[in-house]
Write a protein that holds these residues in place. Structure first.
Motif, mmCIF file in Angstrom:
data_model
loop_
_atom_site.group_PDB
_atom_site.id
_atom_site.type_symbol
_atom_site.label_atom_id
_atom_site.label_comp_id
_atom_site.label_asym_id
_atom_site.label_seq_id
_atom_site.Cartn_x
_atom_site.Cartn_y
_atom_site.Cartn_z
ATOM 1 N N PHE A 269 104.086 -16.461 -3.620
ATOM 2 C CA PHE A 269 104.204 -15.953 -4.984
ATOM 3 C C PHE A 269 103.122 -14.917 -5.276
ATOM 4 N N LEU A 270 101.879 -15.214 -4.894
ATOM 5 C CA LEU A 270 100.783 -14.270 -5.120
ATOM 6 C C LEU A 270 100.967 -13.000 -4.296
ATOM 7 N N THR A 271 101.452 -13.142 -3.055
ATOM 8 C CA THR A 271 101.707 -11.971 -2.211
ATOM 9 C C THR A 271 102.780 -11.083 -2.828
ATOM 10 N N LEU A 272 103.820 -11.729 -3.362
ATOM 11 C CA LEU A 272 104.915 -10.988 -3.985
ATOM 12 C C LEU A 272 104.404 -10.164 -5.170
ATOM 13 N N ILE A 273 103.525 -10.764 -5.987
ATOM 14 C CA ILE A 273 103.035 -10.081 -7.188
ATOM 15 C C ILE A 273 102.036 -8.976 -6.837
ATOM 16 N N PHE A 274 100.955 -9.377 -6.126
ATOM 17 C CA PHE A 274 99.831 -8.451 -5.943
ATOM 18 C C PHE A 274 100.001 -7.487 -4.771
ATOM 19 N N SER A 275 100.848 -7.835 -3.820
ATOM 20 C CA SER A 275 101.018 -6.968 -2.648
ATOM 21 C C SER A 275 102.309 -6.168 -2.710
ATOM 22 N N VAL A 276 103.422 -6.858 -2.996
ATOM 23 C CA VAL A 276 104.723 -6.181 -2.971
ATOM 24 C C VAL A 276 104.980 -5.421 -4.260
ATOM 25 N N TRP A 277 104.821 -6.102 -5.410
ATOM 26 C CA TRP A 277 105.151 -5.457 -6.684
ATOM 27 C C TRP A 277 104.060 -4.478 -7.141
ATOM 28 N N LEU A 278 102.818 -4.942 -7.167
ATOM 29 C CA LEU A 278 101.738 -4.114 -7.694
ATOM 30 C C LEU A 278 101.068 -3.258 -6.631
ATOM 31 N N GLY A 279 101.128 -3.686 -5.367
ATOM 32 C CA GLY A 279 100.515 -2.926 -4.279
ATOM 33 C C GLY A 279 99.009 -2.846 -4.362
ATOM 34 N N LEU A 280 98.387 -3.854 -4.960
ATOM 35 C CA LEU A 280 96.937 -3.834 -5.150
ATOM 36 C C LEU A 280 96.171 -4.426 -3.984
ATOM 37 N N LEU A 281 96.764 -5.418 -3.305
ATOM 38 C CA LEU A 281 96.044 -6.154 -2.267
ATOM 39 C C LEU A 281 96.882 -6.238 -1.000
ATOM 40 N N PRO A 282 96.249 -6.313 0.168
ATOM 41 C CA PRO A 282 97.006 -6.516 1.421
ATOM 42 C C PRO A 282 97.623 -7.901 1.457
ATOM 43 N N GLY A 283 98.836 -7.976 1.953
ATOM 44 C CA GLY A 283 99.547 -9.253 1.981
ATOM 45 C C GLY A 283 99.263 -10.090 3.201
ATOM 46 N N ALA A 284 98.495 -9.564 4.156
ATOM 47 C CA ALA A 284 98.163 -10.310 5.375
ATOM 48 C C ALA A 284 96.716 -10.023 5.739
ATOM 49 N N ALA A 285 96.097 -10.996 6.398
ATOM 50 C CA ALA A 285 94.693 -10.857 6.809
ATOM 51 C C ALA A 285 94.644 -10.448 8.278
ATOM 52 N N VAL A 286 94.830 -9.164 8.539
ATOM 53 C CA VAL A 286 94.814 -8.649 9.916
ATOM 54 C C VAL A 286 93.371 -8.275 10.239
ATOM 55 N N LEU A 287 92.651 -9.219 10.839
ATOM 56 C CA LEU A 287 91.222 -9.018 11.068
ATOM 57 C C LEU A 287 90.906 -8.461 12.446
ATOM 58 N N GLY A 288 91.731 -8.815 13.447
ATOM 59 C CA GLY A 288 91.402 -8.409 14.812
ATOM 60 C C GLY A 288 90.110 -9.056 15.259
ATOM 61 N N THR A 289 89.190 -8.250 15.788
ATOM 62 C CA THR A 289 87.887 -8.773 16.206
ATOM 63 C C THR A 289 86.846 -8.675 15.098
ATOM 64 N N SER A 290 87.227 -8.152 13.941
ATOM 65 C CA SER A 290 86.285 -7.979 12.841
ATOM 66 C C SER A 290 85.959 -9.321 12.196
ATOM 67 N N ALA A 291 84.764 -9.412 11.651
ATOM 68 C CA ALA A 291 84.397 -10.580 10.863
ATOM 69 C C ALA A 291 85.061 -10.472 9.497
ATOM 70 N N PRO A 292 85.379 -11.600 8.857
ATOM 71 C CA PRO A 292 86.107 -11.553 7.572
ATOM 72 C C PRO A 292 85.390 -10.739 6.504
ATOM 73 N N TRP A 293 84.050 -10.811 6.475
ATOM 74 C CA TRP A 293 83.321 -10.098 5.421
ATOM 75 C C TRP A 293 83.345 -8.581 5.606
ATOM 76 N N GLU A 294 83.804 -8.125 6.775
ATOM 77 C CA GLU A 294 83.931 -6.691 6.981
ATOM 78 C C GLU A 294 85.175 -6.126 6.301
ATOM 79 N N LYS A 295 86.127 -7.003 5.962
ATOM 80 C CA LYS A 295 87.341 -6.598 5.260
ATOM 81 C C LYS A 295 87.565 -7.538 4.077
ATOM 82 N N PRO A 296 86.714 -7.456 3.058
ATOM 83 C CA PRO A 296 86.774 -8.428 1.957
ATOM 84 C C PRO A 296 88.080 -8.396 1.176
ATOM 85 N N MET A 297 88.777 -7.253 1.133
ATOM 86 C CA MET A 297 90.040 -7.184 0.402
ATOM 87 C C MET A 297 91.077 -8.147 0.967
ATOM 88 N N MET A 298 90.999 -8.403 2.276
ATOM 89 C CA MET A 298 91.956 -9.305 2.905
ATOM 90 C C MET A 298 91.670 -10.767 2.610
#
Length: 432
Positions: A269-298
């Protein structure tokens, strides 16, 4: 208090043993074929047999459990009749080698009837040479040799009687090779020495993968914990102090609504609102080898999902505890003595009302760390919960066992912290 803490450490040790045995038995008894999970459904019987032998899966279950706990390098040392050690290469790979008397490293391969040694000297130079003088004559006139192969096994070769094997080659997968040995000891130091083994699913050391996944889950769970717990305690106390009011009803109904909605539904539900409809936030946490704090939006949507789920539950527990304390005889006595309302609430009521929520909060630390698998799967977040789920589907018991031990340590450790906090909230509580 010292005796109490020692008892808790004994409980931790006992719990870890029982849980490790239970997880091992369940993993062994569960349906599925680990060789087919790793190599694919269309492997040949020869490939399956080679995989099972190389990983020691043909040994009795109790021996494999024993080796997982305390390791088997000491057994291999006696077989090879040389010291052996594990090193980390410049590229980050872990390798086992035998140690010669001059301190250089050596391991072997078989080429036809020749025993070929790979030697790394102290200056880092690598050489290969024929090492046939190490063959030992056994019964029947055959010659054998115990050594360390290039796939981190202690192995027994028989001259002129080698087998075809399938070995894992980085970048190429499982490849057929000749010069296979007759016996294998897959080397490991054991969990008690910080080496839970190699993941069958990834081919990487479990300790390294587990550390990265644990770090990711700690960041996610810790962020949610820091946000939700103070907020839930505050709102719960407000609702409890205003029992029956509009604030109480609003907070109680809102908390119940968030706590009963499944995690996956909230996340979607949150992904649908903030990612699909509003396009404000990424809908998936694609971190790869990065630490989570390097991509706080995710982190925002996973943290928000956990916050909404936990907020309602802890809020209602805090409210119920606060209501019960405010109706206690000593609170009524304090009011009858003419003590100010704020003093009664903050000096007498709050401290006792927090005992039940603290218990729940500490129990939920364990859940936040390993039980958020649904949230991690929904958002593709590479955390500990998702790692354990993937390992369970593959019957990767090395990873399962190590993950379970982490969860036991967190569970017992958080309860110890909760018991210590109790003594500050209520001075009447003492531990012998």
């Amino acid at each position: 208090m010292i005796v109490f803490i020692l008892r808790r450490f004994f409980l931790l040790f006992l719990t870890m043993i029982l849980v490790s045995v239970a997880v091992f038995i369940i993993a062994e008894s569960s349906p599925g074929n680990i060789a087919k999970n790793v190599l694919g459904a269309f492997i040949t019987p020869e490939q399956e047999a080679s995989f099972i032998r190389q990983n020691g899966l043909d040994q009795p279950m109790y021996i494999r459990y024993f080796h997982w706990v305390i390791g088997n390098d000491w057994i291999a040392k006696k077989k090879v009749n040389m010291p052996i050690k594990k090193i980390t290469t410049q590229k980050g790979f872990e390798e086992w080698w035998a140690v010669k008397s001059d301190g250089s490293l050596i391991r072997w391969k078989v080429d036809g009837d020749d025993l070929v040694a790979i030697n790394i000297k102290a200056d880092g130079s690598k050489t290969e040479f024929t090492d046939n003088e190490r063959w030992v004559v056994i019964d029947g006139g055959k010659q054998e040799f115990w050594g360390i192969d290039r796939q981190n096994h202690a192995v027994r070769w028989v001259k002129g009687d080698t087998e075809k094997v399938w070995v894992f080659v980085m970048g190429k997968g499982w490849m057929e090779s000749s010069g296979g040995p007759k016996e294998y000891i897959p080397l490991k130091k054991g969990f008690l020495r910080g080496d839970p083994g190699i993941s069958f699913r990834t081919g990487r050391p479990v300790s390294k993968s587990l550390f990265v996944r644990l770090r990711n889950s700690v960041v996610l769970a810790g962020t949610a914990f820091v946000i939700v717990m103070p907020l839930a305690l505050l709102l719960g106390m407000i609702a409890g102090l205003k029992e029956g009011s509009f604030k109480d009803r609003f907070l109680s109904v809102g908390g119940m609504m968030f706590s009963v909605v499944p995690e996956f539904a909230t996340g979607i539900f949150l992904t649908l609102i903030f990612s699909v409809w509003l396009g404000l936030l990424p809908g998936a946490a694609v971190l790869g080898t990065s630490a989570p704090w390097e991509k706080p939006m995710m982190l925002i949507l996973p943290v928000l999902t956990l916050t909404l789920i936990e907020l309602g539950y802890v809020l209602r527990i805090t409210r119920a505890s606060m209501v019960e304390v405010m109706k206690s005889p000593y609170i009524r006595t304090a009011f009858l003595k003419g003590l100010p309302y704020e003093q009664v609430v903050f000096k007498h009521a709050v401290r006792n009302a927090l005992i039940a929520p603290i218990t729940v909060i500490m129990l939920h630390v364990n859940w936040l760390l390993g039980g958020i698998v649904i949230v991690e799967v929904v958002f593709g977040y590479p955390g500990l919960g998702a790692y354990l789920l993937e390992s369970a589907l593959y019957k990767d018991f090395n990873a399962l066992e190590a993950g379970a031990m982490i969860m036991v340590m967190v569970a017992v450790g958080t309860q110890l912290i909760a018991d210590i906090i109790y003594t500050f909230l209520n001075p009447r509580i003492r531990y012998a």
